[in-house]
Design a protein around this motif. Structure first.
Motif, short mmCIF file in Angstrom:
data_model
loop_
_atom_site.label_atom_id
_atom_site.label_comp_id
_atom_site.label_asym_id
_atom_site.label_seq_id
_atom_site.Cartn_x
_atom_site.Cartn_y
_atom_site.Cartn_z
N SER A 275 0.81 -1.22 0.00
CA SER A 275 0.00 0.00 0.00
C SER A 275 0.84 1.28 0.00
CB SER A 275 -0.94 -0.01 1.22
OG SER A 275 -1.69 1.18 1.28
N TYR B 15 0.84 4.10 -3.03
CA TYR B 15 0.31 5.45 -2.89
C TYR B 15 1.39 6.51 -3.08
CZ TYR B 15 -4.30 3.77 -1.72
OH TYR B 15 -5.53 3.18 -1.79
N SER C 268 -7.46 3.96 3.49
CA SER C 268 -6.23 3.72 4.23
C SER C 268 -5.54 5.04 4.55
CB SER C 268 -5.28 2.82 3.44
OG SER C 268 -4.79 3.51 2.30
N SER D 45 -8.83 -3.97 -0.31
CA SER D 45 -8.55 -2.60 0.14
C SER D 45 -9.27 -2.29 1.45
CB SER D 45 -8.98 -1.60 -0.93
OG SER D 45 -10.40 -1.51 -0.98
#
Length: 357
Positions: free
Chosen positions: A117, A121, A172, A259
Motif C-alpha cells: 500500500s 500510494y 487507508s 482494500s
C-alpha cells in the motif's frame, strides 16, 4: 449529480445473473450515458475494471462527440501509461468534450503486480503531481522514486489550460494523505451519516493543513420506488439469486478486493439488520455481489431525497449514483428525485464558442 456507465460488466436485472443484453459493450454503455444526458445528470462515471468490460478511455473518446452538455468522469489507473502520454490523452479528450472532462484517479494494483500500500500510494502521489503540472501547462523536470522525466507539456492542452478536476478515493492512511495533498474531490463509498460527516470533516482539515481546499464526493447505489415497501421489495429481489459463494467470486474479480474501503463495506454488512439495512434507508445487500461501493439508498422519492440532503448537510458536495438495471434506474431516479433536487448544473471550465443547433 452524476450517474454510472457500468463499463465494468456491472449491469443486471438480478445481481449475479448475467444477461447478454446488459453486458458491457459500446451500444449498451452508450445508451446509459445518453440517458444520463437526456435526464439532466451533470456527469457520468466511466469506471475501469481492467479485465472487466470495455476500456473507459476509448469509450470516452467515442462518446465525446455524442454529448453536448454531460461531463465525463474518466477513471484512469496509475501505472498503465507513462505520465506524459496520459496527460496527452486527457488533454485530447478534454478538447473533444469542449472542457467537460473530469478524472477519477485509481490506485489499485495492476494485473500481475502486487505492490504494498505505502509505495503504491507514493507512486500515485508522484503521478498526480506530475500530471497536474503537465495539464496546467508547466514543463516538468521530476526525478522521483517512480516517475523520472523531463518533458514539456502537451502542445495541445486542455480547453482552459488547466488540469481537469481530479477525483480520488481510499480509506487507508496513505490514501487519505494522497487525497489531502493532491486531489480536488475526495470520493467516499457509502457509509452511515455520522461516519460520513466525521470523514468529511477530517479530510477537509487534512487538506487545510497543506494549504488546500478539498471537496467531497459520495459514490452510492439507489433504489427508488413509489413506496418504501416497493423499494424494499425491489432490493430483496435484486439479490434473490445470489448465494454466498457466488457473491465471493464476484467480489474477488476486482483488483481492489483487499482494500481498506472494501473492508469497511464488509463491516457495514456485518453490522446490518436481518434485511441488510445499517440505517433506515442505507441497505448493504448490494455488497454481497460486487466489490467497491456496496450499499444503496433505498426508499420512496421523499425518503431518498431526504437521505441525499442529509449527506449534503454532512459535507458532501457531489454524488455519483447508480442502480440496476442502469438505464431503468437512471430514468426512475431522474423523474422522481433528481427533478426536485436543488443542484447547480456543471459548466465547462471555459465555455466553448458554439451555438445550439
Amino acid at each position: 449529480m452524476s450517474w454510472f456507465a457500468a463499463l465494468c460488466d456491472d449491469d443486471y436485472e438480478r445481481l449475479g445473473v448475467p444477461d447478454a443484453a446488459l453486458r458491457s459493450s459500446w451500444p449498451h454503455c452508450r445508451t446509459i450515458a445518453l440517458a444520463a444526458e437526456e435526464h439532466g445528470y451533470d456527469n457520468i462515471l466511466l469506471p475501469s475494471g481492467y479485465a472487466l468490460g470495455i476500456d473507459p478511455t476509448a469509450f470516452a473518446a467515442a462518446l465525446a462527440p455524442l454529448v453536448r452538455r454531460l461531463h465525463l468522469l474518466l477513471a484512469v489507473r496509475v501505472g498503465e501509461l507513462v505520465v506524459p502520454q496520459l496527460a496527452r490523452q486527457l488533454a485530447t479528450i478534454d478538447q473533444m468534450l469542449e472542457g467537460r472532462l473530469t478524472v477519477n484517479i485509481i490506485s489499485s494494483d495492476l494485473p500481475g503486480e502486487t505492490l504494498p500500500s505505502e509505495p503504491r500510494y507514493r507512486r500515485t502521489l508522484e503521478v498526480m503531481s506530475v500530471l497536474r503540472d503537465l495539464l496546467d501547462g508547466r514543463p516538468v523536470a521530476h526525478h522521483g522514486e517512480f516517475v523520472d522525466v523531463e518533458v514539456e507539456p502537451p502542445r495541445v492542452g486542455t480547453v482552459d489550460g488547466r488540469c481537469p478536476p481530479l477525483y480520488f478515493g481510499g480509506l487507508s492512511e496513505p490514501a487519505r494523505d494522497v487525497a489531502a495533498r493532491a486531489a480536488d474531490i475526495y470520493l467516499m463509498w457509502p457509509d452511515t451519516l455520522v461516519a460520513t460527516a466525521s470523514l468529511a470533516a477530517e479530510m477537509r482539515a487534512r487538506a487545510a493543513d497543506h494549504g488546500r481546499e478539498l471537496k467531497l464526493g459520495f459514490r452510492s447505489h439507489v433504489i427508488v420506488r413509489a413506496t418504501e415497501t416497493e423499494a424494499r421489495a425491489a432490493a430483496a429481489e435484486l439479490i434473490a439469486a445470489v448465494d454466498a459463494e457466488e457473491g465471493r467470486r464476484i467480489r474477488e474479480r476486482s483488483l481492489d478486493s483487499a482494500s481498506a474501503g472494501v473492508a469497511r463495506q464488509a463491516e457495514l454488512r456485518d453490522g446490518a439488520d436481518d434485511e441488510g439495512f445499517v440505517e433506515d434507508h442505507l441497505w448493504t445487500g448490494i455488497g454481497r455481489a460486487r466489490s467497491g461501493a456496496g450499499a444503496a439508498i433505498v426508499g420512496d422519492p421523499d425518503q431518498v431525497r431526504a437521505t441525499l440532503e442529509g449527506y449534503r448537510a454532512a459535507g458532501i458536495d457531489a454524488f455519483i449514483l447508480s442502480g440496476y438495471p442502469h438505464v431503468a434506474e437512471c430514468d426512475r431516479f431522474a423523474r422522481h428525485v433528481l427533478a426536485d433536487l436543488d443542484h447547480a448544473p456543471l459548466k465547462p471550465r471555459l465555455s466553448p464558442d458554439w451555438s445550439e443547433p
